[in-house]
Design a protein around this motif. Sequence first.
Motif, PDB file in Angstrom:
ATOM      1  N   ALA A 116       0.831  -1.213   0.000  1.00  0.00           N
ATOM      2  CA  ALA A 116       0.000   0.000   0.000  1.00  0.00           C
ATOM      3  C   ALA A 116       0.858   1.253   0.000  1.00  0.00           C
ATOM      4  N   MET A 117       1.946   1.245   0.771  1.00  0.00           N
ATOM      5  CA  MET A 117       2.816   2.411   0.798  1.00  0.00           C
ATOM      6  C   MET A 117       3.541   2.594  -0.533  1.00  0.00           C
ATOM      7  N   GLN A 118       3.974   1.482  -1.154  1.00  0.00           N
ATOM      8  CA  GLN A 118       4.665   1.581  -2.442  1.00  0.00           C
ATOM      9  C   GLN A 118       3.736   2.075  -3.537  1.00  0.00           C
ATOM     10  N   THR A 119       2.464   1.719  -3.459  1.00  0.00           N
ATOM     11  CA  THR A 119       1.512   2.215  -4.452  1.00  0.00           C
ATOM     12  C   THR A 119       1.076   3.641  -4.151  1.00  0.00           C
ATOM     13  N   MET A 120       1.208   4.066  -2.905  1.00  0.00           N
ATOM     14  CA  MET A 120       0.818   5.429  -2.544  1.00  0.00           C
ATOM     15  C   MET A 120       1.853   6.458  -2.988  1.00  0.00           C
ATOM     16  N   LEU A 121       3.132   6.069  -2.978  1.00  0.00           N
ATOM     17  CA  LEU A 121       4.179   7.034  -3.349  1.00  0.00           C
ATOM     18  C   LEU A 121       3.947   7.674  -4.717  1.00  0.00           C
ATOM     19  N   PRO A 122       3.633   6.902  -5.778  1.00  0.00           N
ATOM     20  CA  PRO A 122       3.379   7.552  -7.073  1.00  0.00           C
ATOM     21  C   PRO A 122       2.155   8.461  -7.073  1.00  0.00           C
ATOM     22  N   LEU A 123       1.277   8.307  -6.071  1.00  0.00           N
ATOM     23  CA  LEU A 123       0.092   9.154  -5.982  1.00  0.00           C
ATOM     24  C   LEU A 123       0.380  10.493  -5.327  1.00  0.00           C
ATOM     25  N   ILE A 124       1.436  10.561  -4.515  1.00  0.00           N
ATOM     26  CA  ILE A 124       1.678  11.790  -3.755  1.00  0.00           C
ATOM     27  C   ILE A 124       2.909  12.560  -4.221  1.00  0.00           C
ATOM     28  N   VAL A 125       3.749  11.950  -5.090  1.00  0.00           N
ATOM     29  CA  VAL A 125       4.899  12.684  -5.638  1.00  0.00           C
ATOM     30  C   VAL A 125       4.859  12.630  -7.158  1.00  0.00           C
ATOM     31  N   LYS A 126       5.501  13.595  -7.791  1.00  0.00           N
ATOM     32  CA  LYS A 126       5.545  13.638  -9.246  1.00  0.00           C
ATOM     33  C   LYS A 126       6.436  12.522  -9.785  1.00  0.00           C
ATOM     34  N   LYS A 127       6.189  12.141 -11.034  1.00  0.00           N
ATOM     35  CA  LYS A 127       6.927  11.036 -11.639  1.00  0.00           C
ATOM     36  C   LYS A 127       8.423  11.301 -11.639  1.00  0.00           C
ATOM     37  N   ILE A 326      11.853   1.762 -11.321  1.00  0.00           N
ATOM     38  CA  ILE A 326      11.508   1.091 -12.586  1.00  0.00           C
ATOM     39  C   ILE A 326      10.147   0.405 -12.458  1.00  0.00           C
ATOM     40  N   PHE A 327       9.930  -0.301 -11.348  1.00  0.00           N
ATOM     41  CA  PHE A 327       8.658  -0.978 -11.142  1.00  0.00           C
ATOM     42  C   PHE A 327       7.500   0.017 -11.106  1.00  0.00           C
ATOM     43  N   GLN A 328       7.689   1.135 -10.398  1.00  0.00           N
ATOM     44  CA  GLN A 328       6.614   2.109 -10.220  1.00  0.00           C
ATOM     45  C   GLN A 328       6.288   2.853 -11.511  1.00  0.00           C
ATOM     46  N   THR A 329       7.259   3.022 -12.384  1.00  0.00           N
ATOM     47  CA  THR A 329       7.041   3.786 -13.616  1.00  0.00           C
ATOM     48  C   THR A 329       6.691   2.909 -14.819  1.00  0.00           C
ATOM     49  N   GLU A 330       7.220   1.689 -14.870  1.00  0.00           N
ATOM     50  CA  GLU A 330       6.994   0.825 -16.023  1.00  0.00           C
ATOM     51  C   GLU A 330       5.709  -0.003 -15.906  1.00  0.00           C
ATOM     52  N   VAL A 331       5.335  -0.377 -14.685  1.00  0.00           N
ATOM     53  CA  VAL A 331       4.092  -1.128 -14.481  1.00  0.00           C
ATOM     54  C   VAL A 331       2.929  -0.142 -14.413  1.00  0.00           C
ATOM     55  N   PRO A 332       1.832  -0.346 -15.179  1.00  0.00           N
ATOM     56  CA  PRO A 332       0.673   0.554 -15.134  1.00  0.00           C
ATOM     57  C   PRO A 332       0.138   0.713 -13.712  1.00  0.00           C
ATOM     58  N   SER A 333      -0.259   1.928 -13.366  1.00  0.00           N
ATOM     59  CA  SER A 333      -0.659   2.229 -11.992  1.00  0.00           C
ATOM     60  C   SER A 333      -1.859   1.399 -11.526  1.00  0.00           C
ATOM     61  N   ASP A 334      -2.744   1.021 -12.447  1.00  0.00           N
ATOM     62  CA  ASP A 334      -3.913   0.224 -12.063  1.00  0.00           C
ATOM     63  C   ASP A 334      -3.536  -1.165 -11.563  1.00  0.00           C
ATOM     64  N   TYR A 335      -2.306  -1.576 -11.836  1.00  0.00           N
ATOM     65  CA  TYR A 335      -1.848  -2.910 -11.424  1.00  0.00           C
ATOM     66  C   TYR A 335      -0.820  -2.842 -10.291  1.00  0.00           C
ATOM     67  N   HIS A 336      -0.559  -1.661  -9.749  1.00  0.00           N
ATOM     68  CA  HIS A 336       0.487  -1.513  -8.736  1.00  0.00           C
ATOM     69  C   HIS A 336       0.229  -2.387  -7.515  1.00  0.00           C
ATOM     70  N   GLY A 337      -1.012  -2.354  -7.008  1.00  0.00           N
ATOM     71  CA  GLY A 337      -1.303  -3.126  -5.802  1.00  0.00           C
ATOM     72  C   GLY A 337      -1.059  -4.598  -6.003  1.00  0.00           C
ATOM     73  N   ARG A 338      -1.570  -5.146  -7.116  1.00  0.00           N
ATOM     74  CA  ARG A 338      -1.383  -6.564  -7.397  1.00  0.00           C
ATOM     75  C   ARG A 338       0.075  -6.892  -7.661  1.00  0.00           C
ATOM     76  N   PHE A 339       0.763  -6.006  -8.398  1.00  0.00           N
ATOM     77  CA  PHE A 339       2.166  -6.275  -8.701  1.00  0.00           C
ATOM     78  C   PHE A 339       3.004  -6.314  -7.431  1.00  0.00           C
ATOM     79  N   PHE A 340       2.885  -5.277  -6.596  1.00  0.00           N
ATOM     80  CA  PHE A 340       3.721  -5.212  -5.398  1.00  0.00           C
ATOM     81  C   PHE A 340       3.323  -6.273  -4.371  1.00  0.00           C
ATOM     82  N   SER A 341       2.044  -6.658  -4.350  1.00  0.00           N
ATOM     83  CA  SER A 341       1.633  -7.727  -3.437  1.00  0.00           C
ATOM     84  C   SER A 341       2.205  -9.069  -3.876  1.00  0.00           C
TER      85      SER A 341
END
Length: 405
Positions: A116-127, A326-341
């Motif tokens: 959850a924290m790894q998926t939240m970072l791209p939501l609160i900081v610029k790319k 690389i993971f946060q930018t290359e993987v589509p954001s809609d899949y971040h939770g599933r990817f990081f889990s």
Amino acid sequence: MWRNRNFLILMFGLAVSSTGLWVGIIGNLEFLQKNVESSFLQALIILAGFLVGIFLAPMAGRIIDRSNKRKILIYAGFARCAAIFFMYLAIAYNNVWWMVVYTLVIGISGTFSQPAMQTMLPLIVKKEELLDANGVNMNIFTASRIVGTALGGVMLVGMSLFAVYTVTLISYVILLISTFFLNVEEKPKETDKSGRKENFFRTLGELYPIVKKQPKVVYGIFLLIPAYLFLAGFNLMVIEISDLQDNPGIKGILYTTEGVCVFIGTFLSKKFFRDNPKLSYMFAITFIIATAHTSLYLADHPVMSILSFGLFGLAAGTLFPVVTTIFQTEVPSDYHGRFFSIKGMVDNIIFQALMLLTGLFLDTIGFFNMVIGFGITSFIIASVILLQYMAKGNRNKRGPVAVTK
């Protein structure tokens, strides 16, 4: 980034809770040393919390993708605080089974909170700030490890284990309170009405075609394996080196040296990899990690053990922020939770196997044979991936072959 309220709150909570976490880890090691003689059994108990993550990760990923990340962090925070009371019972009754319950609850909390924290970072900081943010994240965790292990060591000299875990509980409560002040805007996600149960294979089937199209993500995943070989047995190796040198103080020196070098590594990652994280450089860093592991063959000499841990810290501090970005930018954001889990689930499986293997080898073939074997394995893994990467690059340069009659 430093004027970003959400980022500052998240990093403050991470700093306080991570410090308490490492104070608790020192307490864990002390409790295990008093109650469990076998390194293999120590590894089994430490890994108990990871087992639950294996089964919950697919469900956690789906929940994280479709739910409010802030609420997930809050619920995970409550679970983390509740876990400390099971450790109080373990100490009061001198019972290892209560510690197993403690590690299971902590494992459940981590299964949800870390992705959850790894998926939240791209939501609160610029790319363009993600690499810096991941570097700060890793630096804070490393600084907390240095302070936490030092504080835990000092507390054990004149205080009880109850006091040690009380400090950990206070840090978790502070993290929980700070999480309530987060204000992150999230787009509402569609709910899954298919009624299908979440499982590893279904989630993996969804992720596979996405990840396959991103070669940087694929290579990044495999390049982390040599680092995991070192990290999985980190605490057990520190204990063993302390026994080899008959010097309890070397524990703190090794943790501090590795931590300071991680700081330097994250600085180098921001300086050289901000615009273009080249995979060729990542391969070089992985070979450095393999060298650090192999050089532990000389760990009975204090200077060499310090140099080995320092070399690993330098390489890991460079590698992890870049690969995470690389993971946060290359993987589509809609899949971040599933990817990081799922990644966290696979990481847990790897860590379990490697830590159990470390404990088993320490009990059987001994420390020196183990580090040589692991070091050579790291070199082989890095070499195979590099050769495959070079072969693929050569095929791309040649392009399609013309067919003539």
